[in-house]
Design an enzyme around this catalytic site. Sequence first.
Site, PDB file in Angstrom:
ATOM      1  N   TRP A  88       0.821  -1.213   0.000  1.00 13.22           N
ATOM      2  CA  TRP A  88       0.000   0.000   0.000  1.00 13.22           C
ATOM      3  C   TRP A  88       0.851   1.258   0.000  1.00 13.22           C
ATOM      4  O   TRP A  88       0.536   2.231  -0.695  1.00 13.22           O
ATOM      5  CB  TRP A  88      -1.001  -0.007   1.158  1.00 13.22           C
ATOM      6  CG  TRP A  88      -2.082  -1.005   0.941  1.00 13.22           C
ATOM      7  CD1 TRP A  88      -2.236  -2.197   1.593  1.00 13.22           C
ATOM      8  CD2 TRP A  88      -3.141  -0.937  -0.027  1.00 13.22           C
ATOM      9  NE1 TRP A  88      -3.327  -2.863   1.095  1.00 13.22           N
ATOM     10  CE2 TRP A  88      -3.903  -2.120   0.107  1.00 13.22           C
ATOM     11  CE3 TRP A  88      -3.524  -0.002  -0.976  1.00 13.22           C
ATOM     12  CZ2 TRP A  88      -5.022  -2.392  -0.677  1.00 13.22           C
ATOM     13  CZ3 TRP A  88      -4.642  -0.262  -1.774  1.00 13.22           C
ATOM     14  CH2 TRP A  88      -5.373  -1.452  -1.610  1.00 13.22           C
ATOM     15  N   ASP A 162      -2.022   6.159   6.586  1.00 14.12           N
ATOM     16  CA  ASP A 162      -3.093   5.366   5.981  1.00 14.12           C
ATOM     17  C   ASP A 162      -3.424   4.280   6.988  1.00 14.12           C
ATOM     18  O   ASP A 162      -2.668   3.331   7.155  1.00 14.12           O
ATOM     19  CB  ASP A 162      -2.594   4.772   4.652  1.00 14.12           C
ATOM     20  CG  ASP A 162      -3.601   3.806   4.021  1.00 14.12           C
ATOM     21  OD1 ASP A 162      -4.662   3.550   4.632  1.00 14.12           O
ATOM     22  OD2 ASP A 162      -3.312   3.298   2.915  1.00 14.12           O
ATOM     23  N   LYS A 186     -12.761  -2.126   5.822  1.00 13.78           N
ATOM     24  CA  LYS A 186     -12.097  -3.181   6.586  1.00 13.78           C
ATOM     25  C   LYS A 186     -12.651  -3.263   8.007  1.00 13.78           C
ATOM     26  O   LYS A 186     -12.935  -4.321   8.510  1.00 13.78           O
ATOM     27  CB  LYS A 186     -10.587  -2.941   6.652  1.00 13.78           C
ATOM     28  CG  LYS A 186      -9.926  -2.619   5.318  1.00 13.78           C
ATOM     29  CD  LYS A 186      -9.642  -3.841   4.487  1.00 13.78           C
ATOM     30  CE  LYS A 186      -9.230  -3.545   3.056  1.00 13.78           C
ATOM     31  NZ  LYS A 186      -8.271  -2.476   2.856  1.00 13.78           N
TER      32      LYS A 186
HETATM   33  C1  LIG Z   1      -7.798  -1.786   1.606  1.00 13.22           C
HETATM   34  C2  LIG Z   1      -6.797  -0.707   1.732  1.00 13.22           C
HETATM   35  C3  LIG Z   1      -6.859   0.426   0.945  1.00 13.22           C
HETATM   36  C4  LIG Z   1      -8.020   0.459   0.012  1.00 13.22           C
HETATM   37  O1  LIG Z   1      -8.108   1.333  -0.947  1.00 13.22           O
HETATM   38  P1  LIG Z   1      -9.489   1.392  -1.758  1.00 13.22           P
HETATM   39  O2  LIG Z   1      -9.219   2.467  -2.713  1.00 13.22           O
HETATM   40  O3  LIG Z   1     -10.540   1.740  -0.744  1.00 13.22           O
HETATM   41  O4  LIG Z   1      -9.707   0.063  -2.392  1.00 13.22           O
HETATM   42  C5  LIG Z   1      -5.916   1.415   1.089  1.00 13.22           C
HETATM   43  N1  LIG Z   1      -4.927   1.282   2.003  1.00 13.22           N
HETATM   44  C6  LIG Z   1      -4.839   0.187   2.791  1.00 13.22           C
HETATM   45  C7  LIG Z   1      -3.770   0.081   3.811  1.00 13.22           C
HETATM   46  C8  LIG Z   1      -5.782  -0.833   2.671  1.00 13.22           C
HETATM   47  O5  LIG Z   1      -5.744  -1.916   3.446  1.00 13.22           O
END
Ligand SMILES: *Cc1c(COP(=O)(O)O)cnc(C)c1O
Length: 355
Positions: A88, A162, A186
């Site tokens: 991420w 994040d 989540k």
């Molecule tokens: C699931 C997740 C995202 C998700 O991004 P979307 O654009 O909502 O799909 C972003 N950052 C993290 C750490 C995640 O686990």
Amino acid sequence: MPEAVLQRAASEMLDWQGSGMSVMEMSHRGKEFGAICTQAEADIRTLLAVPEHFHILFMQGGGLGENAIVPMNLSRGTTADFVITGSWSIKSQKEAQRYCTANIAASNAGDHHTRLPDPSTWQLSKDASYVHLCTNETINGIEFQQLPDLAALGSNAPLVIDFSSHVASRSVDWRRVGLAFGGAQKNLGPAGLTLVIVRDDLLGHALEICPSAFNYKIVADNKSMYNTPPTWGIYMAGLTFQWLLRQTEGALTGVAAMEQRNIAKAKLLYDFIDTSSFYVNKIDPGCRSRMNVPFFLVDESRNDAFLAGAREAGLLQLKGHKSVGGMRASIYNAMPLEGVRALVSYMREFERSHA
Ligand SMILES: *Cc1c(COP(=O)(O)O)cnc(C)c1O
């Protein structure tokens, strides 16, 4: 989602509290939805102990949307620092390059994202507009157990986190945070809602190109009603907030109770994996995620049999992310301890019958 929340939403689906309307049929500017939204905001402020000088915004666009929205609002087109810890944060850094100089201050790629780079080794820029961290790397299963003190590391930049995949699973030290964002899907509610919590002084510096609907100052000035917010998502997250506020563990309540429970859930699973020679988790024990537990069968030829047996036992969604492989147990807030017990007992039995 906690079952109690789904039950409550089901019971109110056709007629919300005698209003004669489903929440989906309400005007977002009407008094009914206004009450739902105000309560949700107050409840998440209480749950996460968010100080008064932070704004709580209900937005759309998800975590990936925020990867662009944050640099458009905070970077002023200058430099931002990124600590790369897994999938991420890699995505966040790549996206930010479109709007600013996205400096990689540290990376654990050399360790295959199995341990966190020590803050003392981070190469922070002199005048970064912000420093970005993903505090729980959902896919890799690696989590910051405490937030870095950027000032002590010689940076006066605000920290952006994040926290999509562990929001409300543990407390947040707001003294160390400038902005936190998370997709709701989540730990808070259905997909479609993004929670942004941003300190006052970070508003009002957006780039010209920033869409008005994604300009934090405009969203804050309009109390998340500049355009139609994701009303159903806010309502469902609001029910989850009320559920969280009701949770207790001994003398603890709310997020503190959840944190206690999450520690116990994660310990149960990691302890079992560590004592087994059949399963393995490769993450440094000092930074293992409490929410996402990736693990491998030592003999990967048994993966399909493991997953098929799990499905039969009612244990779903255990296949690991395709970029990592193996298995992954996501044990978010709504997963009770009994769910983790059931997984461990299935894993023990599978090992006994296949070893
Ligand atoms: C699931 C997740 C995202 C998700 O991004 P979307 O654009 O909502 O799909 C972003 N950052 C993290 C750490 C995640 O686990």
